[in-house]
Design a protein around this motif. Structure first.
Motif, short mmCIF file in Angstrom:
data_model
loop_
_atom_site.label_atom_id
_atom_site.label_comp_id
_atom_site.label_asym_id
_atom_site.label_seq_id
_atom_site.Cartn_x
_atom_site.Cartn_y
_atom_site.Cartn_z
N SER A 219 0.89 -1.23 -0.10
CA SER A 219 0.15 0.13 -0.12
C SER A 219 0.75 1.04 0.08
O SER A 219 2.19 1.24 0.34
N GLY A 220 0.16 2.48 -0.31
CA GLY A 220 1.10 3.42 -0.24
C GLY A 220 0.67 4.36 -1.44
O GLY A 220 0.28 3.91 -2.45
N SER A 221 1.41 5.55 -1.55
CA SER A 221 0.99 6.39 -2.76
C SER A 221 1.61 5.89 -3.83
O SER A 221 1.25 6.18 -5.08
N LEU A 222 2.98 5.34 -3.98
CA LEU A 222 3.51 4.91 -5.27
C LEU A 222 3.02 3.57 -5.58
O LEU A 222 3.41 3.06 -6.44
N ARG A 223 2.38 2.67 -4.74
CA ARG A 223 2.37 1.28 -4.94
C ARG A 223 1.37 1.01 -6.27
O ARG A 223 1.63 0.02 -6.92
N PRO A 224 0.44 2.04 -6.34
CA PRO A 224 -0.43 1.52 -7.91
C PRO A 224 0.56 1.63 -8.85
O PRO A 224 0.34 0.91 -9.90
N LEU A 225 1.47 2.57 -9.02
CA LEU A 225 2.47 2.59 -10.15
C LEU A 225 3.26 1.66 -10.26
O LEU A 225 3.60 1.05 -11.17
N LEU A 226 3.87 0.95 -8.78
CA LEU A 226 4.74 -0.15 -9.02
C LEU A 226 4.01 -1.29 -9.29
O LEU A 226 4.59 -2.32 -9.74
N ARG A 227 2.62 -1.46 -9.01
CA ARG A 227 1.91 -2.80 -9.18
C ARG A 227 1.47 -2.86 -10.76
O ARG A 227 1.17 -3.86 -11.48
N LEU A 228 1.47 -1.56 -11.39
CA LEU A 228 1.04 -1.66 -12.83
C LEU A 228 1.82 -2.44 -13.62
O LEU A 228 0.72 -3.02 -14.56
N PRO A 229 2.74 -2.66 -13.96
CA PRO A 229 3.37 -3.54 -14.89
C PRO A 229 2.85 -5.04 -14.81
O PRO A 229 2.80 -5.64 -15.55
N PHE A 230 2.69 -5.51 -13.32
CA PHE A 230 2.25 -6.80 -13.15
C PHE A 230 1.07 -6.83 -13.71
O PHE A 230 0.52 -8.04 -13.80
N ARG A 231 0.08 -5.90 -13.31
CA ARG A 231 -1.20 -6.04 -13.83
C ARG A 231 -1.53 -6.03 -15.39
O ARG A 231 -2.36 -6.63 -15.79
N LEU A 232 -0.35 -5.42 -15.91
CA LEU A 232 -0.75 -5.19 -17.37
C LEU A 232 -0.02 -6.36 -17.91
O LEU A 232 -0.33 -6.44 -19.36
N LEU A 233 0.49 -7.40 -17.32
CA LEU A 233 1.29 -8.46 -17.88
C LEU A 233 0.17 -9.29 -18.59
O LEU A 233 0.27 -9.87 -19.83
N ILE A 234 -1.01 -9.69 -18.02
CA ILE A 234 -2.01 -10.64 -18.63
C ILE A 234 -2.58 -10.02 -20.06
O ILE A 234 -2.74 -10.50 -21.03
N PRO A 235 -2.99 -8.74 -19.95
CA PRO A 235 -3.45 -8.02 -21.35
C PRO A 235 -2.47 -8.07 -22.18
O PRO A 235 -2.86 -8.35 -23.54
N VAL A 236 -1.28 -7.72 -21.92
CA VAL A 236 -0.11 -7.87 -23.06
C VAL A 236 -0.03 -9.33 -23.82
O VAL A 236 0.33 -9.27 -24.72
N VAL A 237 -0.05 -10.13 -22.86
CA VAL A 237 0.19 -11.64 -23.20
C VAL A 237 -1.08 -11.69 -24.11
O VAL A 237 -0.87 -12.61 -25.00
N ILE A 238 -2.32 -11.55 -23.52
CA ILE A 238 -3.48 -11.88 -24.21
C ILE A 238 -3.33 -11.20 -25.78
O ILE A 238 -3.59 -11.80 -27.03
N ILE A 239 -2.86 -9.91 -25.99
CA ILE A 239 -2.92 -9.24 -27.11
C ILE A 239 -1.82 -9.70 -28.05
O ILE A 239 -1.90 -10.20 -29.25
N ALA B 289 -4.73 3.05 -11.69
CA ALA B 289 -3.34 3.33 -10.92
C ALA B 289 -3.19 4.96 -10.95
O ALA B 289 -2.73 5.44 -10.10
N GLY B 290 -3.59 5.61 -12.16
CA GLY B 290 -3.41 6.85 -12.38
C GLY B 290 -4.17 7.52 -11.05
O GLY B 290 -3.69 8.69 -10.36
N VAL B 291 -5.47 7.34 -10.81
CA VAL B 291 -6.26 7.95 -10.25
C VAL B 291 -6.34 7.71 -8.85
O VAL B 291 -6.03 8.68 -7.97
N THR B 292 -5.61 6.42 -8.42
CA THR B 292 -5.42 6.15 -7.02
C THR B 292 -3.97 6.76 -6.63
O THR B 292 -4.12 7.32 -5.56
N THR B 293 -3.10 7.03 -7.57
CA THR B 293 -2.12 7.71 -7.20
C THR B 293 -2.10 9.21 -7.03
O THR B 293 -1.82 9.80 -5.96
N TRP B 294 -3.01 9.78 -7.82
CA TRP B 294 -3.24 11.21 -7.73
C TRP B 294 -4.00 11.23 -6.43
O TRP B 294 -4.12 12.48 -5.75
N ARG B 295 -5.05 10.48 -6.00
CA ARG B 295 -5.85 10.79 -4.85
C ARG B 295 -4.93 10.74 -3.62
O ARG B 295 -5.28 11.12 -2.50
N SER B 296 -4.04 9.85 -3.62
CA SER B 296 -3.28 9.57 -2.51
C SER B 296 -1.91 10.32 -2.16
O SER B 296 -1.25 10.34 -1.37
#
Length: 147
Positions: free
Chosen positions: A66-86, A127-134
């Motif tokens: 958790s924390g303000s930068l965590r959403p951006l740090l988690r983003l590459p791992f969350r994008l893994l599945i959509p990138v593999v599908i594409i 990730a952007g909205v969460t980072t912006w709000r925190s």
């Protein structure tokens, strides 16, 4: 590995892995291609053994912390599945679009790619909205403490 074996057993039951029977080639007889069947299972089980833990670790990192930068740090791992599908649907479309089911394959893979792109865009926005709000605000840090 269970999924890999199950996948190839179903493909075998559907009639894949048929090879010409060289004992009776004149009649066009076919036999089950054990070499191709077992080699495909071995190769994909090896990939599953290596990629399974890597994908599990990526899933863990996509949810942890958790924390303000965590959403951006988690983003590459969350994008893994959509990138593999594409990537996979693009490669499959290239090979399967000339097959007998070409009228079905194109729309199915295009739909899968569009849904994966929408999911990736959703993860980026969240990730952007969460980072912006925190983020810490100047007004809240300059305010005097309550009495």
């Amino acid at each position: 590995m269970i999924a890999v074996v199950s996948y190839y057993v179903v493909k075998a039951a559907q009639g894949d892995f048929r090879v010409p029977d060289f004992n009776d080639p004149a009649n066009g007889a076919v036999a089950f291609g054990w070499n191709e069947f077992l080699s495909m299972i071995a190769v994909w089980c090896a990939f599953a053994t290596v990629l399974g833990p890597v994908c599990g670790l990526a899933g863990y990192f996509s949810r942890s912390g958790s924390g303000s930068l965590r959403p951006l740090l988690r983003l590459p791992f969350r994008l893994l599945i959509p990138v593999v599908i594409i990537a996979e649907t693009t490669m499959r479309l290239h090979y399967e679009s000339s097959g007998p089911d070409a009228s079905v394959v194109g729309p199915v893979w295009t739909t899968a790619r569009l849904l994966a792109a929408a999911l990736g865009l959703f993860f980026i926005v969240v990730a952007g909205v969460t980072t912006w709000r925190s983020r810490p605000t100047v007004a809240s840090s300059a305010a005097p403490p309550p009495n």
